[in-house]
Design an enzyme around this catalytic site. Structure first.
Site, short mmCIF file in Angstrom:
data_model
loop_
_atom_site.label_atom_id
_atom_site.label_comp_id
_atom_site.label_asym_id
_atom_site.label_seq_id
_atom_site.Cartn_x
_atom_site.Cartn_y
_atom_site.Cartn_z
N PHE A 149 39.44 30.25 39.96
CA PHE A 149 38.13 30.80 40.34
C PHE A 149 37.14 30.85 39.18
O PHE A 149 35.94 31.00 39.40
CB PHE A 149 38.31 32.23 40.91
N LYS A 173 41.01 20.92 46.19
CA LYS A 173 41.15 22.26 46.78
C LYS A 173 40.50 23.25 45.81
O LYS A 173 41.06 23.61 44.79
CB LYS A 173 42.62 22.66 46.99
N GLU A 176 39.74 29.56 46.60
CA GLU A 176 39.25 30.20 47.83
C GLU A 176 38.28 31.33 47.51
O GLU A 176 37.55 31.80 48.39
CB GLU A 176 40.43 30.71 48.68
N SER A 226 46.92 30.21 36.91
CA SER A 226 47.79 31.11 36.14
C SER A 226 49.12 30.44 35.83
O SER A 226 49.55 29.51 36.55
CB SER A 226 48.01 32.40 36.93
N CYS A 281 40.18 31.23 30.20
CA CYS A 281 41.50 30.96 29.63
C CYS A 281 41.39 30.81 28.11
O CYS A 281 42.40 30.81 27.42
CB CYS A 281 42.09 29.69 30.23
N GLU A 384 48.56 38.53 30.08
CA GLU A 384 47.16 38.11 30.22
C GLU A 384 46.44 39.10 31.13
O GLU A 384 46.85 39.31 32.28
CB GLU A 384 47.11 36.70 30.83
P1 NAD Z 1 45.65 31.38 40.35
O1 NAD Z 1 46.87 30.81 39.73
O2 NAD Z 1 45.78 32.65 41.10
O3 NAD Z 1 45.01 30.34 41.40
C1 NAD Z 1 44.74 29.01 41.02
C2 NAD Z 1 44.85 28.11 42.26
O4 NAD Z 1 46.19 28.15 42.76
C3 NAD Z 1 43.94 28.56 43.41
O5 NAD Z 1 43.35 27.42 43.98
C4 NAD Z 1 44.89 29.26 44.37
O6 NAD Z 1 44.51 29.10 45.71
C5 NAD Z 1 46.22 28.58 44.11
N1 NAD Z 1 47.36 29.50 44.22
C6 NAD Z 1 47.40 30.82 43.89
N2 NAD Z 1 48.63 31.31 44.08
C7 NAD Z 1 49.40 30.29 44.54
C8 NAD Z 1 50.77 30.18 44.90
N3 NAD Z 1 51.60 31.21 44.85
N4 NAD Z 1 51.23 28.97 45.29
C9 NAD Z 1 50.40 27.91 45.34
N5 NAD Z 1 49.10 27.96 45.00
C10 NAD Z 1 48.60 29.14 44.61
O7 NAD Z 1 44.54 31.49 39.19
P2 NAD Z 1 43.10 32.17 39.26
O8 NAD Z 1 43.27 33.65 39.35
O9 NAD Z 1 42.26 31.49 40.27
O10 NAD Z 1 42.53 31.77 37.81
C11 NAD Z 1 42.82 32.49 36.66
C12 NAD Z 1 43.96 31.88 35.87
O11 NAD Z 1 43.66 30.53 35.55
C13 NAD Z 1 44.16 32.57 34.52
O12 NAD Z 1 45.53 32.71 34.29
C14 NAD Z 1 43.54 31.60 33.52
O13 NAD Z 1 44.04 31.71 32.21
C15 NAD Z 1 43.88 30.30 34.16
N6 NAD Z 1 43.00 29.23 33.69
C16 NAD Z 1 43.53 28.30 32.85
C17 NAD Z 1 42.75 27.29 32.34
C18 NAD Z 1 43.32 26.26 31.41
O14 NAD Z 1 42.68 25.23 31.22
N7 NAD Z 1 44.48 26.49 30.82
C19 NAD Z 1 41.39 27.21 32.72
C20 NAD Z 1 40.88 28.16 33.59
C21 NAD Z 1 41.71 29.17 34.08
#
Ligand code: NAD
Length: 494
Positions: A149, A173, A176, A226, A281, A384
């Site tokens: 997000f 995708k 959401e 994450s 991140c 985190e």
């Molecule tokens: P998230 O992991 O909750 O969601 C990311 C994506 O995965 C979304 O599209 C979501 O719909 C999907 N998702 C969530 N849970 C899932 C599951 N159990 N099974 C399958 N798909 C699932 O992450 P977020 O809260 O949207 O974003 C924040 C996280 O992203 C932080 O941990 C941040 O550090 C990380 N991030 C990393 C980078 C990088 O380049 N390393 C960049 C931006 C954000």
């Protein structure tokens, strides 16, 4: 109420399931749209449309493919302010942060426009007598990207411009939580002349991700999110025979040496920790204050952070220093992490609480918070938070500071503030992170370089962005050529 629709085979449609989630404006705590929870049927339809479009798109000359991206860039520049407001509205970050979000994304489009050069291969004439060899890069087929997000414009643009410029068809995708910016940009892409089926959007959550991972028609998956999810995506994607690049979470340490410039370091740390309300991140999450920096930089940092204004970001008229966090649940999570930190002995230097904005009483605001006295016994040292919370640890020497930074499991970013070249060099060499910053608050990923996270921050071989992105979205083909000379006569005379 606006519904974020799926894009399949060039048509915007609602999925058969009527289940939706609300898309909120975090500045106001108000619903602004709904996003459908699609499933395997929509993923399958998108893969079929993409597979149908692939032969025509892959055989379109790269120089023609990128014309679509040149036109898209023009549309994005023309609508820049409107899109930034859209990012702030669905995400909560300030307008100036949204400008950075979109600008970094546009740079990815500019990078992808170099595809004709980036796709060039190698050749060697006469690998043996009369035999030549050449190597070129070809697209993989149908590939997919799953986004977090926190950068509604930039992260999707890390993926699909390079993928389609290389000749692939892409299924996106979006998160959401922030689907609207992605939809808007892809509508501009359609307006730029992209053939139907080359890019699809399937909205939803876990069910869509599971369907993408399971679908045999998808050759590669890019994921950003994450760490817990990133690891699973990598494991399942690889087990299903796909190429996977999976970027995860972070816990970035910033070392402040006693010889650091006081004002610039305080400013850099403030921006690093509290930019985008800490939802980056690459956010600075722990400052390791070395020696007498506790008497110089730390007080300056606390003073400047305590003066920050927090509030709504969804109008251009008045902009605060920091906006809301993404959801009410996340606000509760951040508040809980702060209480956990103080219960384990941390001392609040500033903030430490939820914030209220008189103009936006339902916004998801948290005060920018600095917690001192964090040790590795405190869960905050390793978890985190992804919110506006900066830990402070103390160290007597650079060596101790590096050992502290290297005790946690992630490896996304690490910074040092110092006026000593040798100290910076020592830190850069020994710290366990793939993105190192020297006198910068955030070693931000740039389009032309790969985003080289390490350890629990990245799973895969080829990183996102830069030339590694091109390698990820293509496979190599090596051709060995021999032409037989006729046994008699002069061939050139024919
Ligand atoms: P998230 O992991 O909750 O969601 C990311 C994506 O995965 C979304 O599209 C979501 O719909 C999907 N998702 C969530 N849970 C899932 C599951 N159990 N099974 C399958 N798909 C699932 O992450 P977020 O809260 O949207 O974003 C924040 C996280 O992203 C932080 O941990 C941040 O550090 C990380 N991030 C990393 C980078 C990088 O380049 N390393 C960049 C931006 C954000």
């Amino acid at each position: 109420m606006q519904l974020a629709e799926n894009l399949i085979a060039g048509r915007w449609t609602a999925p058969s399931s009527k289940e939706t989630l609300p898309v909120m404006n975090p500045s106001r705590g108000e619903q602004i749209a709904a996003v459908p929870l699609s499933g395997a049927a929509e993923v399958d339809a998108a893969v079929k449309a993409a597979a149908e479009a692939f032969p025509g798109w892959a055989s379109t000359p790269p120089s023609e493919r990128v014309q679509v991206l040149y036109r898209l860039k023009a549309h994005l520049e023309a609508g820049f302010d409107e899109i930034c407001l859209m990012v702030s509205r669905e995400h909560g970050k300030t307008l100036s942060e949204s400008r950075g979000d979109l600008r970094r994304g546009i740079e990815m489009i500019e990078f992808a426009c170099s595809a004709p050069t980036l796709l060039m291969g190698d050749a060697l004439q006469n690998i043996a007598r009369g035999i030549d060899c050449h190597n070129d890069r070809v697209p993989l087929g149908v590939v997919a990207g799953i986004c977090p997000f926190n950068f509604p414009a930039m992260v999707p643009l890390w993926m699909w411009p390079v993928a389609i410029a290389c000749g692939n068809c892409f299924i996106l995708k979006p998160s959401e939580k922030v689907p609207l910016t992605a939809v808007h940009i892809v509508k501009l892409l359609q307006k730029s002349g992209l053939p139907d089926g080359v890019l699809s959007i399937v909205h939803g959550g876990r069910a869509v991700v599971e369907a993408l991972l399971a679908h045999p028609g998808i050759a590669a998956i890019s994921f950003v999110g994450s760490t817990a999810v990133a690891k699973e995506i990598y494991r399942i994607g690889c087990a299903n025979g796909k190429r996977v690049q999976s970027a995860g979470g972070a816990k970035n340490f910033v070392v402040v040496m006693p010889d650091a410039d006081i004002e610039k370091t305080a400013q850099g740390l403030k921006d690093g920790a509290f930019g985008c309300a800490g939802e980056r991140c690459m956010a600075a999450s722990t400052a390791v204050i070395v020696g007498d920096a506790s008497k110089t930089v730390l007080p300056a940092l606390v003073e400047t952070v305590a003066a920050m204004k927090v509030g709504p970001t969804d109008t251009a008229a008045s902009q605060p220093d920091m906006g809301a966090v993404i959801t009410a649940q996340h606000r509760e999570h951040v508040a809980k992490m702060i209480s956990t930190g103080t219960a384990h002995g941390a001392k609040v230097l500033t903030g430490g609480d939820l914030a209220q904005s008189s103009g936006a009483p339902n916004g998801y605001f948290v005060k920018p918070t600095i917690l001192d006295g964090i040790t590795y016994e405190n869960p905050l040292a390793t978890h985190e938070v992804f919110g506006p919370v900066l830990n402070v640890m103390r160290a007597a020497t650079l060596d101790e500071a590096i050992r502290l930074a290297n005790r946690q499991a992630y490896g996304n970013g690490a910074c040092i503030f110092t006026s000593s070249g040798p100290a910076a060099r020592e830190y850069r060499t020994r710290v366990g992170a793939g993105m190192v910053g020297i006198n910068v608050g955030v070693p931000a990923p740039m389009a032309f370089f790969p985003f080289t996270g390490w350890n629990e921050s990245f799973f895969g071989d080829l990183h996102i962005q830069g030339k590694e992105g091109v390698l990820f979205y293509t496979k190599q083909r090596t051709t060995t050529t021999r032409w037989f000379l006729p046994s008699e006569g002069d061939i050139w005379a024919r």
